[in-house]
Design a protein around this motif. Structure first.
Motif, PDB file in Angstrom:
ATOM      1  N   ALA A 118       0.825  -1.204   0.000  1.00  0.00           N
ATOM      2  CA  ALA A 118       0.000   0.000   0.000  1.00  0.00           C
ATOM      3  C   ALA A 118       0.861   1.257   0.000  1.00  0.00           C
ATOM      4  O   ALA A 118       0.554   2.226  -0.714  1.00  0.00           O
ATOM      5  CB  ALA A 118      -0.923   0.000   1.209  1.00  0.00           C
ATOM      6  N   ARG A 153      -3.717   5.158  -6.259  1.00  0.00           N
ATOM      7  CA  ARG A 153      -4.506   5.301  -5.041  1.00  0.00           C
ATOM      8  C   ARG A 153      -5.494   4.160  -4.846  1.00  0.00           C
ATOM      9  O   ARG A 153      -5.779   3.765  -3.719  1.00  0.00           O
ATOM     10  CB  ARG A 153      -5.246   6.631  -5.044  1.00  0.00           C
ATOM     11  CG  ARG A 153      -4.275   7.804  -4.988  1.00  0.00           C
ATOM     12  CD  ARG A 153      -4.972   9.123  -4.853  1.00  0.00           C
ATOM     13  NE  ARG A 153      -6.133   9.228  -5.739  1.00  0.00           N
ATOM     14  CZ  ARG A 153      -7.087  10.135  -5.607  1.00  0.00           C
ATOM     15  NH1 ARG A 153      -7.024  10.998  -4.633  1.00  0.00           N
ATOM     16  NH2 ARG A 153      -8.093  10.176  -6.447  1.00  0.00           N
ATOM     17  N   GLY A 181      -5.433   1.843  -1.550  1.00  0.00           N
ATOM     18  CA  GLY A 181      -6.589   1.746  -0.655  1.00  0.00           C
ATOM     19  C   GLY A 181      -7.013   0.308  -0.417  1.00  0.00           C
ATOM     20  O   GLY A 181      -7.315  -0.081   0.718  1.00  0.00           O
ATOM     21  N   MET A 182      -7.047  -0.479  -1.503  1.00  0.00           N
ATOM     22  CA  MET A 182      -7.416  -1.898  -1.353  1.00  0.00           C
ATOM     23  C   MET A 182      -6.389  -2.646  -0.510  1.00  0.00           C
ATOM     24  O   MET A 182      -6.756  -3.452   0.355  1.00  0.00           O
ATOM     25  CB  MET A 182      -7.547  -2.567  -2.718  1.00  0.00           C
ATOM     26  CG  MET A 182      -8.833  -2.255  -3.428  1.00  0.00           C
ATOM     27  SD  MET A 182      -9.106  -3.265  -4.894  1.00  0.00           S
ATOM     28  CE  MET A 182      -7.669  -2.903  -5.866  1.00  0.00           C
ATOM     29  N   SER A 183      -5.119  -2.382  -0.747  1.00  0.00           N
ATOM     30  CA  SER A 183      -4.060  -3.060   0.017  1.00  0.00           C
ATOM     31  C   SER A 183      -4.129  -2.677   1.488  1.00  0.00           C
ATOM     32  O   SER A 183      -3.947  -3.527   2.366  1.00  0.00           O
ATOM     33  CB  SER A 183      -2.688  -2.695  -0.542  1.00  0.00           C
ATOM     34  OG  SER A 183      -2.556  -3.159  -1.859  1.00  0.00           O
ATOM     35  N   MET A 184      -4.411  -1.424   1.767  1.00  0.00           N
ATOM     36  CA  MET A 184      -4.507  -0.982   3.149  1.00  0.00           C
ATOM     37  C   MET A 184      -5.708  -1.627   3.845  1.00  0.00           C
ATOM     38  O   MET A 184      -5.625  -2.006   5.008  1.00  0.00           O
ATOM     39  CB  MET A 184      -4.614   0.538   3.188  1.00  0.00           C
ATOM     40  CG  MET A 184      -4.222   1.130   4.467  1.00  0.00           C
ATOM     41  SD  MET A 184      -2.488   0.751   4.782  1.00  0.00           S
ATOM     42  CE  MET A 184      -2.401   1.308   6.438  1.00  0.00           C
ATOM     43  N   GLU A 185      -6.812  -1.757   3.125  1.00  0.00           N
ATOM     44  CA  GLU A 185      -7.998  -2.390   3.701  1.00  0.00           C
ATOM     45  C   GLU A 185      -7.745  -3.876   3.975  1.00  0.00           C
ATOM     46  O   GLU A 185      -8.137  -4.401   5.018  1.00  0.00           O
ATOM     47  CB  GLU A 185      -9.183  -2.223   2.751  1.00  0.00           C
ATOM     48  CG  GLU A 185     -10.485  -2.729   3.304  1.00  0.00           C
ATOM     49  CD  GLU A 185     -10.967  -1.929   4.501  1.00  0.00           C
ATOM     50  OE1 GLU A 185     -11.742  -2.488   5.296  1.00  0.00           O
ATOM     51  OE2 GLU A 185     -10.555  -0.766   4.662  1.00  0.00           O
ATOM     52  N   ILE A 186      -7.078  -4.557   3.056  1.00  0.00           N
ATOM     53  CA  ILE A 186      -6.743  -5.973   3.266  1.00  0.00           C
ATOM     54  C   ILE A 186      -5.803  -6.109   4.464  1.00  0.00           C
ATOM     55  O   ILE A 186      -5.984  -6.997   5.303  1.00  0.00           O
ATOM     56  CB  ILE A 186      -6.117  -6.578   1.988  1.00  0.00           C
ATOM     57  CG1 ILE A 186      -7.174  -6.667   0.886  1.00  0.00           C
ATOM     58  CG2 ILE A 186      -5.519  -7.955   2.272  1.00  0.00           C
ATOM     59  CD1 ILE A 186      -6.605  -7.046  -0.462  1.00  0.00           C
ATOM     60  N   ARG A 189      -5.584  -4.114   7.020  1.00  0.00           N
ATOM     61  CA  ARG A 189      -6.352  -3.826   8.233  1.00  0.00           C
ATOM     62  C   ARG A 189      -7.166  -5.048   8.660  1.00  0.00           C
ATOM     63  O   ARG A 189      -7.183  -5.412   9.842  1.00  0.00           O
ATOM     64  CB  ARG A 189      -7.284  -2.645   7.993  1.00  0.00           C
ATOM     65  CG  ARG A 189      -8.022  -2.189   9.236  1.00  0.00           C
ATOM     66  CD  ARG A 189      -8.982  -1.054   8.924  1.00  0.00           C
ATOM     67  NE  ARG A 189     -10.100  -1.493   8.124  1.00  0.00           N
ATOM     68  CZ  ARG A 189     -11.204  -2.061   8.634  1.00  0.00           C
ATOM     69  NH1 ARG A 189     -11.303  -2.251   9.918  1.00  0.00           N
ATOM     70  NH2 ARG A 189     -12.181  -2.418   7.844  1.00  0.00           N
ATOM     71  N   ILE A 190      -7.806  -5.711   7.698  1.00  0.00           N
ATOM     72  CA  ILE A 190      -8.604  -6.898   8.004  1.00  0.00           C
ATOM     73  C   ILE A 190      -7.707  -8.024   8.522  1.00  0.00           C
ATOM     74  O   ILE A 190      -8.061  -8.719   9.481  1.00  0.00           O
ATOM     75  CB  ILE A 190      -9.406  -7.340   6.762  1.00  0.00           C
ATOM     76  CG1 ILE A 190     -10.494  -6.305   6.466  1.00  0.00           C
ATOM     77  CG2 ILE A 190     -10.005  -8.718   6.958  1.00  0.00           C
ATOM     78  CD1 ILE A 190     -11.191  -6.508   5.136  1.00  0.00           C
TER      79      ILE A 190
END
Length: 76
Positions: A40, A49, A53-58, A60-61
């Protein structure tokens, strides 16, 4: 890690080969969370971006899953 079954000397019955506590996870979630976090950051530096964003959400999960499994592992 699930204890393996080993045959007894008679070969008729199976017993647990180790009497260690149940280990729910091995920490791979934290490793992959760090990998996605670094991805990310690199994507954000390059201007992608959406991927950042997707990498950061993954990431976080995966950290949340790691924390839940860590608490469960400590309670067992």
């Amino acid at each position: 890690m699930i204890p393996s079954l080993a045959p007894t000397r008679s070969g008729a019955a199976f017993v647990l080969s180790s009497l260690t506590p149940l280990q729910v996870f091995s920490g791979d979630f934290l490793y992959y969370a760090i990998v996605f976090f670094v991805l990310a950051i690199l994507a954000a530096l390059l201007g992608a971006r959406g991927i950042a964003g997707m990498s950061m959400e993954i990431a976080r999960i995966l950290v949340l899953i790691f924390l839940v499994l860590a608490v469960i592992s400590l309670l067992l």
